[in-house]
Scaffold this motif. Structure first.
Motif, PDB file in Angstrom:
ATOM      1  N   HIS A   1       0.873  -1.448   0.074  1.00  0.00           N
ATOM      2  CA  HIS A   1      -0.079  -0.065   0.076  1.00  0.00           C
ATOM      3  C   HIS A   1       1.121   1.575  -0.276  1.00  0.00           C
ATOM      4  N   ASP A   2       1.490   1.149   0.932  1.00  0.00           N
ATOM      5  CA  ASP A   2       3.127   2.316   0.870  1.00  0.00           C
ATOM      6  C   ASP A   2       3.223   2.867  -0.351  1.00  0.00           C
TER       7      ASP A   2
ATOM      8  N   LYS B   1       2.204   1.116  -3.465  1.00  0.00           N
ATOM      9  CA  LYS B   1       1.523   1.974  -4.374  1.00  0.00           C
ATOM     10  C   LYS B   1       1.494   3.463  -3.659  1.00  0.00           C
ATOM     11  N   ARG B   2       1.053   3.587  -2.871  1.00  0.00           N
ATOM     12  CA  ARG B   2       0.923   5.339  -2.894  1.00  0.00           C
ATOM     13  C   ARG B   2       2.303   6.389  -3.624  1.00  0.00           C
TER      14      ARG B   2
ATOM     15  N   THR C   1      10.641   7.446  -7.449  1.00  0.00           N
ATOM     16  CA  THR C   1      10.100   7.089  -6.285  1.00  0.00           C
ATOM     17  C   THR C   1      11.329   6.804  -5.006  1.00  0.00           C
TER      18      THR C   1
ATOM     19  N   LEU D   1       2.265   6.540  -7.408  1.00  0.00           N
ATOM     20  CA  LEU D   1       1.434   7.353  -8.034  1.00  0.00           C
ATOM     21  C   LEU D   1       1.529   8.799  -7.813  1.00  0.00           C
ATOM     22  N   ASP D   2       2.068   8.892  -6.663  1.00  0.00           N
ATOM     23  CA  ASP D   2       2.255  10.210  -6.436  1.00  0.00           C
ATOM     24  C   ASP D   2       3.327  10.562  -6.791  1.00  0.00           C
TER      25      ASP D   2
ATOM     26  N   ASP E   1      -4.745  -2.063  -8.483  1.00  0.00           N
ATOM     27  CA  ASP E   1      -5.117  -2.431  -7.635  1.00  0.00           C
ATOM     28  C   ASP E   1      -5.088  -4.057  -7.366  1.00  0.00           C
TER      29      ASP E   1
END
Length: 89
Positions: free
Chosen positions: A9-10, A12-13, A49, A16-17, A28
């Motif tokens: 989750h971290d 992916k965030r 990233t 995306l940022d 997802d």
């Protein structure tokens, strides 16, 4: 940011940022073992990233190890190894 574990989750965030996402890629879904190139992330996006991860988590990722982390699982494992080493020091 102080965290004990870096998760998918971290990642992916941060992805995306840092770089957005290809409209043909579903982050997802089960992406853990997919190659970053298959997910639409090229080296420049991954460098951005890595920079964000280093700043947010206060770690320094080895360039060779980072270059070898070609899947989300490998990158998550690399980051968590650095976080664990920092806690042990």
């Amino acid at each position: 940011m102080s965290a004990t574990t870096f998760t998918l989750h971290d990642l992916k965030r941060i992805l995306l940022d840092a770089a957005g996402t290809d409209e043909n890629v579903d982050l997802d879904g089960d992406i853990t073992d997919l190659d970053f190139q298959d997910l639409g992330y090229e080296s420049l996006a991954l460098l951005e990233t890595a920079g964000r991860i280093e700043r947010l988590y206060g770690i320094s990722l080895d360039e060779e190890a980072f270059a070898g982390a070609d899947t989300p699982r490998a990158l998550i494992d690399l980051v968590n190894a650095h976080l664990s080493a920092g806690r042990a020091a």
